[in-house]
Design a protein around this motif. Sequence first.
Motif, PDB file in Angstrom:
ATOM      1  N   HIS A 168       0.745  -1.323   0.158  1.00  0.00           N
ATOM      2  CA  HIS A 168       0.050  -0.074   0.052  1.00  0.00           C
ATOM      3  C   HIS A 168       0.760   1.186   0.110  1.00  0.00           C
ATOM      4  N   LYS A 169       1.832   1.372   0.691  1.00  0.00           N
ATOM      5  CA  LYS A 169       2.825   2.379   1.055  1.00  0.00           C
ATOM      6  C   LYS A 169       3.534   2.605  -0.446  1.00  0.00           C
ATOM      7  N   SER A 170       3.889   1.596  -1.015  1.00  0.00           N
ATOM      8  CA  SER A 170       4.559   1.417  -2.413  1.00  0.00           C
ATOM      9  C   SER A 170       3.654   2.170  -3.460  1.00  0.00           C
ATOM     10  N   LEU A 171       2.476   1.715  -3.425  1.00  0.00           N
ATOM     11  CA  LEU A 171       1.376   2.203  -4.458  1.00  0.00           C
ATOM     12  C   LEU A 171       1.332   3.585  -4.227  1.00  0.00           C
ATOM     13  N   VAL A 172       1.188   4.270  -3.098  1.00  0.00           N
ATOM     14  CA  VAL A 172       0.743   5.665  -2.732  1.00  0.00           C
ATOM     15  C   VAL A 172       1.944   6.499  -3.091  1.00  0.00           C
ATOM     16  N   CYS A 173       3.245   6.052  -2.605  1.00  0.00           N
ATOM     17  CA  CYS A 173       4.253   6.823  -2.820  1.00  0.00           C
ATOM     18  C   CYS A 173       4.635   6.916  -4.264  1.00  0.00           C
ATOM     19  N   THR A 174       4.618   5.947  -5.086  1.00  0.00           N
ATOM     20  CA  THR A 174       4.852   5.820  -6.505  1.00  0.00           C
ATOM     21  C   THR A 174       3.770   6.925  -7.104  1.00  0.00           C
ATOM     22  N   ALA A 175       2.559   7.139  -6.820  1.00  0.00           N
ATOM     23  CA  ALA A 175       1.749   7.700  -7.326  1.00  0.00           C
ATOM     24  C   ALA A 175       2.010   9.253  -6.968  1.00  0.00           C
ATOM     25  N   LEU A 176       2.557   9.564  -5.848  1.00  0.00           N
ATOM     26  CA  LEU A 176       2.690  10.901  -5.369  1.00  0.00           C
ATOM     27  C   LEU A 176       4.044  11.506  -5.358  1.00  0.00           C
ATOM     28  N   ARG A 177       5.109  10.711  -5.916  1.00  0.00           N
ATOM     29  CA  ARG A 177       6.527  11.167  -5.839  1.00  0.00           C
ATOM     30  C   ARG A 177       6.477  12.357  -6.934  1.00  0.00           C
ATOM     31  N   GLY A 178       6.975  13.163  -6.539  1.00  0.00           N
ATOM     32  CA  GLY A 178       6.904  14.483  -7.141  1.00  0.00           C
ATOM     33  C   GLY A 178       5.783  15.427  -7.588  1.00  0.00           C
ATOM     34  N   LYS A 179       4.709  14.865  -6.466  1.00  0.00           N
ATOM     35  CA  LYS A 179       3.670  15.806  -6.433  1.00  0.00           C
ATOM     36  C   LYS A 179       3.415  16.226  -5.319  1.00  0.00           C
ATOM     37  N   LEU A 180       4.003  15.946  -4.121  1.00  0.00           N
ATOM     38  CA  LEU A 180       3.626  16.299  -2.796  1.00  0.00           C
ATOM     39  C   LEU A 180       5.035  17.283  -2.395  1.00  0.00           C
ATOM     40  N   GLY A 181       4.996  18.427  -1.697  1.00  0.00           N
ATOM     41  CA  GLY A 181       5.828  19.425  -1.262  1.00  0.00           C
ATOM     42  C   GLY A 181       6.324  18.437   0.070  1.00  0.00           C
ATOM     43  N   VAL A 182       5.458  17.552   0.668  1.00  0.00           N
ATOM     44  CA  VAL A 182       5.867  17.035   1.837  1.00  0.00           C
ATOM     45  C   VAL A 182       6.075  15.587   1.736  1.00  0.00           C
ATOM     46  N   PHE A 183       6.567  15.348   0.494  1.00  0.00           N
ATOM     47  CA  PHE A 183       6.611  13.769   0.293  1.00  0.00           C
ATOM     48  C   PHE A 183       7.520  13.035   1.060  1.00  0.00           C
ATOM     49  N   SER A 184       8.748  13.686   1.362  1.00  0.00           N
ATOM     50  CA  SER A 184       9.666  13.118   2.286  1.00  0.00           C
ATOM     51  C   SER A 184       9.198  12.879   3.884  1.00  0.00           C
ATOM     52  N   GLU A 185       8.253  13.594   4.366  1.00  0.00           N
ATOM     53  CA  GLU A 185       7.641  13.527   5.641  1.00  0.00           C
ATOM     54  C   GLU A 185       6.568  12.464   5.555  1.00  0.00           C
ATOM     55  N   MET A 186       5.827  12.424   4.386  1.00  0.00           N
ATOM     56  CA  MET A 186       4.698  11.557   4.011  1.00  0.00           C
ATOM     57  C   MET A 186       5.251  10.038   4.105  1.00  0.00           C
ATOM     58  N   GLU A 187       6.455   9.995   3.467  1.00  0.00           N
ATOM     59  CA  GLU A 187       6.728   8.675   3.076  1.00  0.00           C
ATOM     60  C   GLU A 187       7.374   8.123   4.418  1.00  0.00           C
ATOM     61  N   ALA A 188       8.239   8.896   5.228  1.00  0.00           N
ATOM     62  CA  ALA A 188       8.655   8.502   6.519  1.00  0.00           C
ATOM     63  C   ALA A 188       7.455   8.634   7.524  1.00  0.00           C
ATOM     64  N   ASN A 189       6.491   8.967   7.557  1.00  0.00           N
ATOM     65  CA  ASN A 189       5.299   8.858   8.405  1.00  0.00           C
ATOM     66  C   ASN A 189       4.163   7.881   7.742  1.00  0.00           C
TER      67      ASN A 189
END
Length: 350
Positions: free
Chosen positions: A257-278
């Motif tokens: 689930h995390k992989s699907l979300v992160c793949t889709a949102l990479r480059g689209k979120l300003g807080v991507f690293s925070e989202m991925e870590a949390n």
Amino acid sequence: MTSELDIFVGNTTLIDEDVYRLWLDGYSVSDAVALRVRSGILEQTGATAAVLQSDTMDHYRTFHMLERLLHAPPKLLHQLIFQIPPSRQALLIERYYAFDEAFVREVLGKKLSKGTKKDLDDISTKTGITLKSCRRQFDNFKRVFKVVEEMRGSLVDNIQQHFLLSDRLARDYAAIVFFANNRFETGKKKLQYLSFGDFAFCAELMIQNWTLGAVGEAPTDPDSQVDDMDMDLDKEFLQDLKELKVLVADKDLLDLHKSLVCTALRGKLGVFSEMEANFKNLSRGLVNVAAKLTHTKDVRDLFVDLVEKFIEPCRSDHWPLNDVRLFLNQYSASVHSLDGFRFACSGCVT
């Protein structure tokens, strides 16, 4: 010596909008006269104070007589005593059922009972709204609730049909009725930053997605005893949400689930690293909130739990609102792609 006098006779009921507003706001005749004097009406019209007093009293008597008809607006349209043009009738109804946001925010989600009505003195003091106006607004909420609570079909349509309100005001009343029926907690300190409009937005989405009417489960037998279509949450839907626990209990599924979300949102979120870590903590928070909604108390605490488990962590990491929306939309879409579950949290927290 002969003098001529022109006389005009009519039977149209005259409505002064300014005086009507003063009456709705709960001012006494003497207070209303004082406010009208301060507005400069005597200088504008050349009237005397006695004439202004008489005019105000006359309007107040008219409004008191109209009030019983305003309790059931279709009666106002079909009565023959007061000759009021349709546009004026609509204005009378709309303004009578209008409410102050400061007031509705104090009673939203509470039971519309005598117990709550006893608190109106305190609410009046807190909000600065006259007690009479508070009582009118509370009685309007209760009256609409009582009329539509047993009706099937669209909550908004039922309200419009029986109270002749505009679409926007009917939708606001639908939110008030929906919150009162489900007793959602809205008064906690951590929820005070949310406006009535925020909650009304959530109510509309929940009615569209979480109720029996939303999932089309109305019985074919019209005599069947069923829950109200647009007022009660679909218990089967809430039961299905318990199955979402697998999203955090199964490590492989959680990682997927995390992989699907992160793949889709990479480059689209300003807080991507925070989202991925949390991600795991955020997902666990959302799932735990959803999985508990089979219990009445947890349904009531839905907004409190969402703020604690999801909103506050996002706020601490300084998520922009648009990033929250993107994340929730993708989170939900990824759940669908995993196993087809329905998950509508995005409408309740954005």
